[in-house]
Structure formats: structure tokens, C-alpha cells
Motif scaffolding. Structure first.
Motif, PDB file in Angstrom:
ATOM      1  N   GLU A  58      42.572  44.843  30.410  1.00 37.59           N
ATOM      2  CA  GLU A  58      41.741  45.146  31.398  1.00 37.59           C
ATOM      3  C   GLU A  58      40.539  44.460  31.226  1.00 37.59           C
ATOM      4  N   GLU A  59      40.003  44.110  30.008  1.00 41.07           N
ATOM      5  CA  GLU A  59      38.626  43.362  29.811  1.00 41.07           C
ATOM      6  C   GLU A  59      38.940  42.044  30.273  1.00 41.07           C
ATOM      7  N   TRP A  60      40.069  41.455  30.333  1.00 41.30           N
ATOM      8  CA  TRP A  60      40.267  39.956  30.939  1.00 41.30           C
ATOM      9  C   TRP A  60      40.516  39.930  32.386  1.00 41.30           C
ATOM     10  N   ILE A  61      41.350  40.860  32.635  1.00 45.52           N
ATOM     11  CA  ILE A  61      42.205  40.930  33.961  1.00 45.52           C
ATOM     12  C   ILE A  61      41.852  42.341  34.599  1.00 45.52           C
ATOM     13  N   SER A  62      41.082  42.238  35.772  1.00 48.14           N
ATOM     14  CA  SER A  62      40.818  43.439  36.508  1.00 48.14           C
ATOM     15  C   SER A  62      40.014  42.627  37.711  1.00 48.14           C
ATOM     16  N   LEU A  63      40.335  43.595  39.025  1.00 45.41           N
ATOM     17  CA  LEU A  63      39.833  43.063  40.228  1.00 45.41           C
ATOM     18  C   LEU A  63      38.282  43.411  40.548  1.00 45.41           C
ATOM     19  N   ASN A  64      37.560  42.247  40.723  1.00 43.91           N
ATOM     20  CA  ASN A  64      36.274  42.538  41.434  1.00 43.91           C
ATOM     21  C   ASN A  64      36.445  42.474  42.851  1.00 43.91           C
ATOM     22  N   GLY A  65      36.449  43.572  43.441  1.00 41.45           N
ATOM     23  CA  GLY A  65      36.707  43.694  44.876  1.00 41.45           C
ATOM     24  C   GLY A  65      35.450  43.225  45.724  1.00 41.45           C
ATOM     25  N   SER A  66      34.451  43.719  45.353  1.00 37.68           N
ATOM     26  CA  SER A  66      33.547  43.480  45.982  1.00 37.68           C
ATOM     27  C   SER A  66      32.963  41.696  45.833  1.00 37.68           C
ATOM     28  N   GLY A  67      33.350  41.211  44.727  1.00 40.59           N
ATOM     29  CA  GLY A  67      32.943  39.724  44.511  1.00 40.59           C
ATOM     30  C   GLY A  67      34.090  38.915  45.477  1.00 40.59           C
ATOM     31  N   LEU A  68      35.176  39.503  45.637  1.00 42.84           N
ATOM     32  CA  LEU A  68      36.282  38.699  46.580  1.00 42.84           C
ATOM     33  C   LEU A  68      35.672  38.665  47.937  1.00 42.84           C
ATOM     34  N   GLU A  69      35.254  40.137  48.359  1.00 47.55           N
ATOM     35  CA  GLU A  69      34.781  40.207  49.566  1.00 47.55           C
ATOM     36  C   GLU A  69      33.745  39.360  50.012  1.00 47.55           C
ATOM     37  N   ALA A  70      32.819  39.331  49.216  1.00 48.58           N
ATOM     38  CA  ALA A  70      31.449  38.354  49.174  1.00 48.58           C
ATOM     39  C   ALA A  70      31.941  37.123  49.203  1.00 48.58           C
ATOM     40  N   ASP A  71      32.952  36.619  48.560  1.00 49.26           N
ATOM     41  CA  ASP A  71      33.318  35.158  48.356  1.00 49.26           C
ATOM     42  C   ASP A  71      33.989  34.674  49.758  1.00 49.26           C
ATOM     43  N   LEU A  72      34.727  35.659  50.131  1.00 48.73           N
ATOM     44  CA  LEU A  72      35.516  35.432  51.427  1.00 48.73           C
ATOM     45  C   LEU A  72      34.501  35.228  52.512  1.00 48.73           C
TER      46      LEU A  72
END
Length: 337
Positions: A58-72
């Protein structure tokens, strides 16, 4: 044929579990003390290693949901349908503790509309190393599967590559680019990995993500976008339901789509067929300004407009949509700056 350089089968042992160490029993008390000390050392060493060396954790693989939303929202222009579907699909899948199958997305649209860019944004917001992650694997049809006469070999290799990587890390991502140039029937070789099987030969694929990128279906998408334009409707009125069914049928019946008569469609294993709409002049201008920001250049509306004006648009008599989307703006910006 050698497998893609990004594909890996071996993960450092210390990234998964500490190797068992045999200790001669000098005495019970000494042995217990040494075991405790060794356990503490290995635990500390592993924690340090996890920090510096990418692991399937999880330290290396986990969703940044707010980051994805902002990027899109801020970096993907003119793709309201794709943005909405991608955000919901990826977020829902990553938050599901017990998915019944892998997430399978198929992105369609003409060149320069953002298919590759979207796959990069997804990787960036799941894997700390983004596209450079050892657990993100990209296959390009013309590079990795170039010879029609070797399809059977490709099928075996493709199954081996996917099985090996998911065994190493269940949360692997596989991106298939240029699906429209994929040999008919080749993609069917991975159908079992995308299905609802709990395990295949002891391996579960339910946490993996598969993304297909294709120009196939672009003509159908453009027809719908043009119809909405001609009818005076807003571009944002276009919804997934206006395109998804016709898009899946179009690529299923197109021998040059990579999905021709594939069981992936026949068995409903593709979760979403996502249309990328053709880009208008205003979207191309936004791409130029975004590229300027990426290069730490001062935003220049005049240059952005000049570059957008140089792009070819279609249909010829109306010049509404960019022929190559935003694909060539990087080179043109270099010329102007």
C-alpha cells in the motif's frame, strides 16, 4: 520475441517476506534471544527497504482519488464523458475490497484525443512511480506483436507475461496500445484472466486493471459529435448511453479493431467502452496553454491561438474538430518558443 522491458517476474525477496534463517541451537535461551533480535532486525530492515525500493504494498500502490479527480478536471480537455466514467470506474474498483473480476476499460477515439494521457493519469494516481512503476506494463501492438505469422507464439507469451506479473503483484496494471493494429484473435488469449474465475492455477486476477487503447470506433464517435453540433445541442449533452452500445458493436464487427468477434465483448468482460470526443479549436488552445505551464513558460494567449489556428480541422466545409486532436502541439510550441 523478448518480453517488454517493463515486464518483471521477480521481486526482491525482502519486499515480500523475510527469508527463513536456520540457526544452530546453542542453547534454548541464546536461541530465543537471537531469534528475537533477528526478527527485529529483519522487520526494521524490511521497513527501510519498503521506503526506498518499490514493493507491491500500500505504501507504493494506493488510489489518490482527489488527485485523479483534479487531474481529469484540470488537464483533460473536452472529454466530460470519459472523465466522469474513468473517475467512477477507477474509484469504485480501487475501493472495493473484494472485486469479482479485474477492471477492464476500453478507450476509443481518434489520435490526439487523450487515450494515452488518461492511462498515464490513472497510473500516476495509483502507483507512486506512475508509468515508471514495475507494476505498470504497456504493450504496443506494432512493437510487441509485429508478425502475423507468430500469433500463436504471441498468445503463449502474453499469457505467461500476465500470469507472471500478477503472481508477483496482484495489483498490476496492463495497458494495450494500438488495439486497432492487434492481430485478430490475439487478445482472446487473455480472456480467462478477465473473467469471474476466483483463481486460475492458484492465481487471482481480480485486483488487476486492464486498459485497451484504440482508434477503432473513432468514426462512429465523430458522427455523434457532429450530429449534436448540427442539431444545435451542447457538446456536454452527449452521454455515455449515446455511444457505448454502438461503439462496442462497431469494434466487434470491425476486423481491424483488435476486438473483431472477440469473446471479451461477447461475454461482456469489458466494463466500459469509453468514447473520446473529437476536440474543437478551444480545446486545442487549452492544450497549448497547459503545455506551456508544463514547460514552466509564461502563458501566452496569442501563441496559443496561433498554434490552434494552424491545426487542420474537419469536416472541411465546417472546420469544427481537430484532425489530430492535441497530438502535434508540442512540436509547434517548440517552434514558437
Amino acid at each position: 520475441m523478448r518480453p517488454p522491458g517493463r515486464v518483471v517476474f521477480v521481486v526482491w525477496t525482502l519486499c515480500s517476506a523475510a527469508a527463513a534463517t536456520a540457526i544452530e541451537p546453542i542453547s534454548t535461551s541464546i536461541a530465543v534471544g537471537m531469534a528475537a533480535a533477528l526478527t527485529g532486525f529483519l522487520a526494521t530492515y524490511q521497513n527501510v527497504l519498503y521506503y526506498f525500493h518499490e514493493c507491491c504494498r500500500e505504501e507504493w500502490i494506493s488510489l489518490n482519488g482527489s488527485g485523479l479527480e483534479a487531474d481529469l478536471e484540470k488537464k483533460l480537455f473536452g472529454q466530460h464523458v470519459a472523465s466522469k466514467v474513468i473517475l467512477k470506474a477507477v474509484t469504485g474498483f480501487m475501493e472495493n475490497k473484494n472485486p469479482k473480476k479485474p477492471l477492464v476499460l476500453s478507450l476509443h477515439g481518434w489520435t490526439g484525443t487523450g487515450k494515452n494521457f488518461i492511462s498515464h493519469l490513472i497510473a500516476k494516481n495509483i502507483y507512486r512511480n506512475g508509468m515508471k512503476s514495475s507494476f505498470v506494463h504497456q504493450f504496443v501492438a506494432t512493437n510487441h506483436f509485429p508478425h502475423p505469422g507468430e500469433v500463436q507464439t504471441y498468445k503463449a507469451q502474453l499469457q505467461q507475461w500476465i500470469r507472471g506479473n500478477v503472481t508477483s503483484c496482484p495489483r498490476s496494471m496492463f495497458i494495450f496500445d494500438e488495439m486497432d493494429k492487434m492481430h485478430p484473435g490475439l487478445i482472446d488469449s487473455i480472456k480467462p484472466f478477465l473473467d469471474y474465475y476466483e483463481h486460475l492455477d492458484g492465481v487471482s486476477y481480480h485486483q488487476a486493471i486492464f486498459i485497451f487503447l484504440s482508434n477503432a470506433g473513432g468514426g462512429k464517435i465523430n458522427e455523434v459529435a457532429l450530429r449534436f453540433w448540427d442539431e444545435g445541442k451542447e457538446r456536454t449533452d452527449i452521454q455515455l448511453k449515446d455511444l457505448e452500445i454502438s461503439l462496442s458493436l462497431d469494434v466487434f464487427n470491425n476486423k481491424n479493431s483488435g476486438f473483431w468477434h472477440t469473446s471479451l465483448i461477447d461475454k461482456n468482460l469489458v466494463d466500459f467502452f469509453i468514447p473520446l470526443l473529437p476536440l474543437e479549436h478551444k480545446h486545442v488552445r487549452m492544450c497549448v496553454l497547459a503545455e506551456m505551464k508544463e514547460r514552466d513558460l509564461k502563458p501566452d494567449e496569442t501563441i496559443a491561438n496561433e498554434i490552434a489556428n494552424e491545426i487542420n480541422y474537419f469536416p472541411k466545409e465546417k472546420e469544427i474538430f481537430s484532425v489530430k486532436g492535441c497530438k502535434t502541439i508540442g512540436g509547434k510550441l517548440s517552434y514558437y518558443t
